[in-house]
Write a protein that holds these residues in place. Sequence first.
Motif, PDB file in Angstrom:
ATOM      1  N   UNK A   1      12.897 -56.442  -8.923  1.00 42.18           N
ATOM      2  CA  UNK A   1      12.089 -57.169  -7.978  1.00 42.18           C
ATOM      3  C   UNK A   1      11.150 -58.102  -8.750  1.00 42.18           C
ATOM      4  N   UNK A   2      11.448 -59.397  -8.807  1.00 44.68           N
ATOM      5  CA  UNK A   2      10.561 -60.328  -9.495  1.00 44.68           C
ATOM      6  C   UNK A   2       9.233 -60.477  -8.742  1.00 44.68           C
ATOM      7  N   UNK A   3       8.157 -60.540  -9.512  1.00 46.93           N
ATOM      8  CA  UNK A   3       6.825 -60.752  -8.954  1.00 46.93           C
ATOM      9  C   UNK A   3       6.178 -61.909  -9.694  1.00 46.93           C
ATOM     10  N   UNK A   4       5.791 -62.936  -8.965  1.00 45.58           N
ATOM     11  CA  UNK A   4       5.135 -64.107  -9.544  1.00 45.58           C
ATOM     12  C   UNK A   4       3.706 -64.132  -9.012  1.00 45.58           C
ATOM     13  N   UNK A   5       2.737 -64.239  -9.914  1.00 40.82           N
ATOM     14  CA  UNK A   5       1.333 -64.322  -9.518  1.00 40.82           C
ATOM     15  C   UNK A   5       0.809 -65.697  -9.892  1.00 40.82           C
ATOM     16  N   UNK A   6       0.183 -66.371  -8.938  1.00 37.14           N
ATOM     17  CA  UNK A   6      -0.334 -67.716  -9.135  1.00 37.14           C
ATOM     18  C   UNK A   6      -1.803 -67.719  -8.744  1.00 37.14           C
ATOM     19  N   UNK A  23       8.650 -73.177  -2.998  1.00 36.75           N
ATOM     20  CA  UNK A  23       9.297 -73.774  -4.162  1.00 36.75           C
ATOM     21  C   UNK A  23       9.364 -72.801  -5.339  1.00 36.75           C
ATOM     22  N   UNK A  24       8.332 -71.997  -5.505  1.00 40.53           N
ATOM     23  CA  UNK A  24       8.359 -70.980  -6.566  1.00 40.53           C
ATOM     24  C   UNK A  24       9.437 -69.949  -6.263  1.00 40.53           C
ATOM     25  N   UNK A  25       9.524 -69.528  -5.021  1.00 43.15           N
ATOM     26  CA  UNK A  25      10.556 -68.572  -4.623  1.00 43.15           C
ATOM     27  C   UNK A  25      11.945 -69.134  -4.899  1.00 43.15           C
ATOM     28  N   UNK A  26      12.169 -70.389  -4.515  1.00 41.30           N
ATOM     29  CA  UNK A  26      13.459 -71.038  -4.763  1.00 41.30           C
ATOM     30  C   UNK A  26      13.770 -71.103  -6.260  1.00 41.30           C
ATOM     31  N   UNK A  38      14.052 -59.935  -2.471  1.00 45.20           N
ATOM     32  CA  UNK A  38      13.400 -59.142  -3.515  1.00 45.20           C
ATOM     33  C   UNK A  38      12.275 -59.887  -4.220  1.00 45.20           C
ATOM     34  N   UNK A  39      12.140 -61.179  -3.978  1.00 42.34           N
ATOM     35  CA  UNK A  39      11.162 -62.006  -4.703  1.00 42.34           C
ATOM     36  C   UNK A  39       9.805 -61.902  -4.028  1.00 42.34           C
ATOM     37  N   UNK A  40       8.795 -61.605  -4.834  1.00 45.15           N
ATOM     38  CA  UNK A  40       7.414 -61.498  -4.350  1.00 45.15           C
ATOM     39  C   UNK A  40       6.577 -62.593  -4.998  1.00 45.15           C
ATOM     40  N   UNK A  41       5.731 -63.224  -4.202  1.00 49.71           N
ATOM     41  CA  UNK A  41       4.804 -64.230  -4.718  1.00 49.71           C
ATOM     42  C   UNK A  41       3.409 -63.859  -4.236  1.00 49.71           C
ATOM     43  N   UNK A  42       2.488 -63.758  -5.176  1.00 53.78           N
ATOM     44  CA  UNK A  42       1.087 -63.495  -4.848  1.00 53.78           C
ATOM     45  C   UNK A  42       0.313 -64.754  -5.207  1.00 53.78           C
ATOM     46  N   UNK A  43      -0.405 -65.277  -4.242  1.00 54.60           N
ATOM     47  CA  UNK A  43      -1.180 -66.497  -4.440  1.00 54.60           C
ATOM     48  C   UNK A  43      -2.652 -66.158  -4.272  1.00 54.60           C
ATOM     49  N   UNK A  44      -3.409 -66.410  -5.325  1.00 52.13           N
ATOM     50  CA  UNK A  44      -4.850 -66.137  -5.284  1.00 52.13           C
ATOM     51  C   UNK A  44      -5.595 -67.464  -5.337  1.00 52.13           C
TER      52      UNK A  44
END
Length: 64
Positions: A1-6, A23-26, A38-44
């Motif tokens: 499960x990829x997790x991207x934090x921005x 766009x990050x998810x893509x 499965x892709x998670x993006x957290x935006x702070x």
Amino acid sequence: MPLVEITVVQGRSPTQLRTLISKVTEAVEAAIEAPLPSIRVILREVPATHWAAGDVTVAEREKK
């Protein structure tokens, strides 16, 4: 499960933030062939007074 934090400075529109997430998810999906669900993006969002570089906050820089 990829997790991207921005982390970004506050001030962007909801539309801009939604576009960033999409766009990050893509990009993650394309780069590593991760299943979309499965892709998670957290935006702070951080206030401009709480983000500094070279001992100058973004808020101070914007005032100049």
